[in-house]
Design an enzyme around this catalytic site. Structure first.
Site, PDB file in Angstrom:
ATOM      1  N   THR A 117       0.873  -1.171   0.000  1.00 18.44           N
ATOM      2  CA  THR A 117       0.000   0.000   0.000  1.00 18.44           C
ATOM      3  C   THR A 117       0.907   1.217   0.000  1.00 18.44           C
ATOM      4  O   THR A 117       1.952   1.172   0.622  1.00 18.44           O
ATOM      5  CB  THR A 117      -0.849   0.010   1.304  1.00 18.44           C
ATOM      6  OG1 THR A 117      -1.750  -1.090   1.271  1.00 18.44           O
ATOM      7  CG2 THR A 117      -1.630   1.285   1.470  1.00 18.44           C
ATOM      8  N   ARG A 122     -13.874  -8.055  -0.062  1.00 17.28           N
ATOM      9  CA  ARG A 122     -13.004  -7.851   1.105  1.00 17.28           C
ATOM     10  C   ARG A 122     -12.454  -6.415   1.124  1.00 17.28           C
ATOM     11  O   ARG A 122     -12.000  -5.890   0.111  1.00 17.28           O
ATOM     12  CB  ARG A 122     -11.856  -8.865   1.051  1.00 17.28           C
ATOM     13  CG  ARG A 122     -10.862  -8.768   2.217  1.00 17.28           C
ATOM     14  CD  ARG A 122      -9.686  -7.878   1.894  1.00 17.28           C
ATOM     15  NE  ARG A 122      -8.651  -7.919   2.929  1.00 17.28           N
ATOM     16  CZ  ARG A 122      -7.628  -7.083   3.008  1.00 17.28           C
ATOM     17  NH1 ARG A 122      -7.481  -6.134   2.091  1.00 17.28           N
ATOM     18  NH2 ARG A 122      -6.730  -7.187   3.953  1.00 17.28           N
ATOM     19  N   VAL A 123     -12.469  -5.811   2.286  1.00 14.45           N
ATOM     20  CA  VAL A 123     -11.861  -4.492   2.486  1.00 14.45           C
ATOM     21  C   VAL A 123     -10.907  -4.594   3.659  1.00 14.45           C
ATOM     22  O   VAL A 123     -11.243  -5.219   4.681  1.00 14.45           O
ATOM     23  CB  VAL A 123     -12.945  -3.419   2.748  1.00 14.45           C
ATOM     24  CG1 VAL A 123     -12.307  -2.095   3.163  1.00 14.45           C
ATOM     25  CG2 VAL A 123     -13.817  -3.221   1.510  1.00 14.45           C
ATOM     26  N   GLY A 124      -9.738  -4.002   3.530  1.00 15.98           N
ATOM     27  CA  GLY A 124      -8.749  -4.080   4.606  1.00 15.98           C
ATOM     28  C   GLY A 124      -8.748  -2.845   5.484  1.00 15.98           C
ATOM     29  O   GLY A 124      -9.757  -2.135   5.618  1.00 15.98           O
ATOM     30  N   ASP A 125      -7.605  -2.562   6.059  1.00 15.67           N
ATOM     31  CA  ASP A 125      -7.470  -1.452   7.006  1.00 15.67           C
ATOM     32  C   ASP A 125      -7.322  -0.091   6.327  1.00 15.67           C
ATOM     33  O   ASP A 125      -7.670   0.943   6.891  1.00 15.67           O
ATOM     34  CB  ASP A 125      -6.232  -1.681   7.881  1.00 15.67           C
ATOM     35  CG  ASP A 125      -4.954  -1.780   7.038  1.00 15.67           C
ATOM     36  OD1 ASP A 125      -4.989  -2.457   5.984  1.00 15.67           O
ATOM     37  OD2 ASP A 125      -3.924  -1.185   7.413  1.00 15.67           O
ATOM     38  N   GLY A 139       0.399  -3.564   5.376  1.00 13.27           N
ATOM     39  CA  GLY A 139       0.531  -4.955   5.799  1.00 13.27           C
ATOM     40  C   GLY A 139      -0.807  -5.660   5.818  1.00 13.27           C
ATOM     41  O   GLY A 139      -1.778  -5.173   5.235  1.00 13.27           O
ATOM     42  N   GLY A 180      -4.122  -6.343   6.430  1.00 16.07           N
ATOM     43  CA  GLY A 180      -5.101  -5.404   6.951  1.00 16.07           C
ATOM     44  C   GLY A 180      -5.958  -5.946   8.072  1.00 16.07           C
ATOM     45  O   GLY A 180      -6.364  -5.203   8.971  1.00 16.07           O
TER      46      GLY A 180
HETATM   47  N1  ASP Z   1      -3.094  -3.036   4.275  1.00 18.34           N
HETATM   48  C1  ASP Z   1      -3.528  -3.435   2.965  1.00 18.34           C
HETATM   49  C2  ASP Z   1      -4.736  -4.283   3.090  1.00 18.34           C
HETATM   50  O1  ASP Z   1      -4.746  -5.170   3.911  1.00 18.34           O
HETATM   51  C3  ASP Z   1      -2.506  -4.155   2.204  1.00 18.34           C
HETATM   52  C4  ASP Z   1      -1.093  -3.773   2.463  1.00 18.34           C
HETATM   53  O2  ASP Z   1      -0.798  -2.677   2.865  1.00 18.34           O
HETATM   54  O3  ASP Z   1      -0.189  -4.578   2.253  1.00 18.34           O
HETATM   55  O4  ASP Z   1      -5.658  -4.105   2.319  1.00 18.34           O
END
Ligand code: ASP
Length: 341
Positions: free
Chosen positions: A206, A234-237, A258, A260
């Site tokens: 990201t 799916r949605v992450g952080d 990382g 999420g």
């Molecule tokens: N944090 C992002 C997510 O989980 C991916 C990443 O930053 O590697 O969507």
């Protein structure tokens, strides 16, 4: 756009309760700050850095370098009229366009159904924020997130609704397609259909950015395609305020990258900012937040999270679960300290 954060008020040093405490402490009236706790008193005992070392820009991963260059170009020089928010938006747009790791922007690897779905967020220190999640065909989700902040009464728009808002704003929404490289990798993945995030391997990355401008305004931004081959929807952080990014004047800001899910479970960026509010340095704040991620998510050897923080003095911190997390500070790349190895 011009400086647009009227609510942040005067330089934070003029108003911060923490800094009022620092002043009191230096006058040897320690008792007046008792409610800040011993941690704050320890922090207060440290010498104050010069104020503030702005403009400052801090970004995740190697692609943070071109992003920082674009951001700094807007913030340096005589007669600068651009804000930290403009800088963060400009930096993120560079990576959305170039998509060097196929993890940001329309050239990213898709979800397991072969769709590229994108998430982004912006936040400024006065508490305003805008986020979009699960959008398809949007070339610059970071700009759409900013439009959500500036043109709607809402904070987060998702999916078809966010795409409809984009069209209403005159933002082009393309028909979702895969680049040849992304399609080839997805088809190869389909033969095994194994979902296994790899540490520091570019199936997820990201660009997250923090900028502090010369007026003492701080902004954060993040844009990503999330995890490659994630479940559709799916949605992450990254597009969640408090998880992937958080800024609170006059304390500071934090950003994550990382896996999420691990950050969502702990609201990692918010944790780091709250640690700074309690007196931690940006470095200590990142370490505390990463330690909490590790404490709350089993098998840290199987995931990576990188955390960056910046305070209004322009001091930064970095910490990751695993080694290999790189970040860009101004025009230089660094490797973050890590907790496991
Ligand atoms: N944090 C992002 C997510 O989980 C991916 C990443 O930053 O590697 O969507």
């Amino acid at each position: 756009m011009s400086q647009a954060e009227p609510h942040q008020g005067a330089h934070p040093h003029a108003t911060s309760r923490r800094n009022a405490c620092l002043a009191l402490l230096s006058a040897a009236t320690v008792g007046a700050c008792a409610s800040e706790g011993s941690h704050a008193r320890e922090a207060a005992a440290k010498p104050l850095p010069p104020l503030p070392r702005a403009p400052m820009v801090l970004s995740t991963w190697n692609h943070g370098l071109p992003a920082n260059l674009a951001a700094l170009e807007l913030l340096h020089g005589p007669g600068v009229t651009k804000s930290a928010l403009d800088a963060v938006e400009a930096g993120c747009r560079v990576v959305e366009l170039e998509c060097p790791d196929m993890t940001v922007g329309l050239g990213s690897r898709p979800d397991r159904d072969g769709r590229v779905t994108l998430d982004a967020a912006v936040m400024v220190g006065d508490g305003r924020g805008g986020c979009v999640a699960f959008v398809q065909g949007v070339k610059h989700p970071i700009s759409l997130a900013r439009l959500v902040m500036e043109r709607t009464p809402h904070v987060l728009l998702v999916g078809a609704g966010a795409e409809q808002f984009a069209r209403e704003c005159g933002v082009e929404v393309a028909l979702p397609t895969l680049t040849p490289a992304a399609e080839a990798q997805w088809r190869a993945w389909l033969t095994e259909k194994k979902y296994a995030p790899k540490i520091n391997i570019e199936n997820h990355d990201t660009i997250s950015m923090l900028a502090l401008d010369a007026q003492g305004v701080m902004a954060a931004g993040s844009t990503t395609s999330g995890l490659a081959y994630k479940m559709h929807g799916r949605v992450g952080d990254s597009p969640i305020l408090g998880a992937g990014i958080f800024v609170d004047a006059p304390i500071g800001g934090a950003i994550c990258t990382g896996l999420g899910e691990t950050v969502l479970r702990t609201l990692g960026a918010h944790l780091a900012v709250e640690a700074m509010r309690a007196g931690a340095t940006p470095q200590e704040a990142c370490e505390q937040a990463i330690d909490r991620v590790i404490a709350k998510n089993p098998h840290p050897e199987n995931y990576q999270v990188g955390m960056l923080a910046l305070d209004y003095h322009g001091l930064h911190g970095a910490c990751a679960v695993q080694s290999g997390f790189t970040f860009a500070l101004q025009t230089e790349l660094h490797e973050s300290p890590s907790r496991l190895r």
